[in-house]
Design an enzyme around this catalytic site. Structure first.
Site, mmCIF file in Angstrom:
data_model
loop_
_atom_site.group_PDB
_atom_site.id
_atom_site.type_symbol
_atom_site.label_atom_id
_atom_site.label_comp_id
_atom_site.label_asym_id
_atom_site.label_seq_id
_atom_site.Cartn_x
_atom_site.Cartn_y
_atom_site.Cartn_z
ATOM 1 C CE1 TYR A 189 -8.195 -5.921 1.233
ATOM 2 C CE2 TYR A 189 -6.106 -6.686 2.802
ATOM 3 C CZ TYR A 189 -6.669 -5.881 1.485
ATOM 4 O OH TYR A 189 -6.056 -4.794 1.223
ATOM 5 C CD GLU A 190 -7.950 -7.349 -3.078
ATOM 6 O OE1 GLU A 190 -8.535 -6.750 -4.051
ATOM 7 O OE2 GLU A 190 -6.843 -7.757 -3.109
ATOM 8 C CG HIS A 225 -6.564 2.291 3.647
ATOM 9 N ND1 HIS A 225 -5.389 1.495 3.508
ATOM 10 C CD2 HIS A 225 -6.491 2.827 2.256
ATOM 11 C CE1 HIS A 225 -5.073 1.250 2.494
ATOM 12 N NE2 HIS A 225 -5.693 2.186 1.518
ATOM 13 C CG ASN A 241 -0.670 1.614 11.579
ATOM 14 O OD1 ASN A 241 -0.528 1.136 10.403
ATOM 15 N ND2 ASN A 241 -1.168 1.014 12.574
ATOM 16 C CB ALA A 263 1.579 -0.739 4.698
ATOM 17 C CB SER A 283 -0.893 0.158 1.307
ATOM 18 O OG SER A 283 -1.624 -1.045 1.371
ATOM 19 C CG MET A 343 -4.549 -6.901 6.809
ATOM 20 S SD MET A 343 -5.977 -5.990 6.481
ATOM 21 C CE MET A 343 -6.213 -4.758 7.964
ATOM 22 C CB SER A 344 -0.220 -8.419 2.098
ATOM 23 O OG SER A 344 0.855 -7.870 2.753
ATOM 24 C CG HIS A 401 -3.847 -2.322 -3.166
ATOM 25 N ND1 HIS A 401 -2.510 -2.592 -2.733
ATOM 26 C CD2 HIS A 401 -4.534 -1.807 -2.213
ATOM 27 C CE1 HIS A 401 -2.516 -2.686 -1.524
ATOM 28 N NE2 HIS A 401 -3.553 -2.348 -1.211
ATOM 29 C CG HIS A 423 -4.457 -7.514 -0.194
ATOM 30 N ND1 HIS A 423 -4.572 -6.757 -0.908
ATOM 31 C CD2 HIS A 423 -3.269 -7.241 0.495
ATOM 32 C CE1 HIS A 423 -3.705 -5.644 -1.076
ATOM 33 N NE2 HIS A 423 -2.678 -6.271 -0.176
#
Ligand code: HPA
Length: 274
Positions: free
Chosen positions: A87-88, A249, A237, A115, A32, A213-214, A63, A85
């Protein structure tokens, strides 16, 4: 993996080869807000994911879905601008499909960036972290199912998932550039929710320094394929519960923007030596 999937890999690679004469040696998957590296590729040929047979299509904001082939300081590379990802809604084997295609194109080593939320409290947003190892917390694995020995072994060794040699190289380049490079363990979760503070305490207890998450499914497939992997996280973060503020995000993208120059200087110097 069935021979049908092997056929898909070959068809995707054949299409890509048909667009461009360069045979890539290094694969790049950017996280990201880190896609700016794409702008520094020399003589780029862009191929939309939607044009590549069997390629999935990315959906998340921030993305982009294109594959770029070209050179970085004379090193032939293939870069994924935008990744897939879980989550997609994609299965882990789908998120890792482009890695198989890179291998088929001739890639030998892979740079993955992401990230990530900082779990190690000595980290600060804007830090870059060399990934020393990962925790696969997705509850699944891209290699589940019949194994095709043409693609890799049934039980791949993960004891050096992130190449010691490439990590050493990254450290030397960072020192040469005066860039502080942290090092730590990346925990890969499904998302798309950010973690709860209790989950962050759990992950810290388990040895994680950063969370995202990747990456883990891509790296598993890369190792199965025999690719050497270098991983770098941008600590965008502090993870949930460390600071008394909500995660967003927008914050992730803002920090990525701020580290842009440092990140580019580091990876541009590493890539020719990978
Ligand atoms: N958690 C999970 N994924 C992330 C984070 C986080 O705090 N920051 C960027 N990606």
């Amino acid at each position: 993996m069935s021979s049908v999937q092997q056929q898909s890999i070959k068809e995707a690679a054949a299409y890509i080869r048909g667009q461009n004469g360069v045979q890539p040696e290094v694969g790049l998957i950017l996280g990201s807000g880190l896609g700016v590296l794409a702008e520094l590729i020399e003589n780029p040929v862009s191929i939309a994911y939607t044009d590549i047979p069997h390629f999935p299509v990315s959906t998340v904001e921030g993305h982009e879905g294109e594959l770029l082939l070209g050179t970085i300081h004379d090193r032939p590379v293939v870069l994924m601008k935008g990744r897939f990802h879980m989550y997609e809604g994609y299965g882990p084997e789908v998120t890792a499909f482009p890695v198989r295609v890179m291998k088929e194109l001739g890639v030998k080593s892979l740079l993955v960036t992401n990230a990530a939320g900082g779990i190690n409290t000595s980290f600060e947003p804007g830090d870059l972290m060399l990934i020393s190892d990962h925790l696969n917390m997705t509850g699944t694995n891209p290699l589940i199912g019949p194994n095709d020995p043409a693609l890799g072994v049934r039980f791949p060794d993960m004891s050096q998932a992130y190449s010691r040699q490439l990590r050493q190289l990254a450290k030397e380049v960072a020192v040469g550039q005066g860039i502080v490079l942290r090092e730590g363990v990346y925990a890969g979760l499904l998302g798309p929710t950010y973690e709860t503070p209790a989950e962050i305490v759990m992950l810290r207890t388990l040895g994680a320094d950063a969370v995202g998450m990747s990456t883990v499914s891509e790296v598993i497939v890369a190792r199965h394929s025999g690719l050497e992997v270098l991983g770098i996280s941008c600590i965008s973060n502090m993870a949930a519960g460390i600071l008394d503020q909500p995660l967003s995000h927008d914050e992730v993208m803002e920090t990525a923007e701020k580290v842009r120059e440092k990140f580019l200087a580091l990876v541009m110097a590493i890539i020719p030596k990978m």
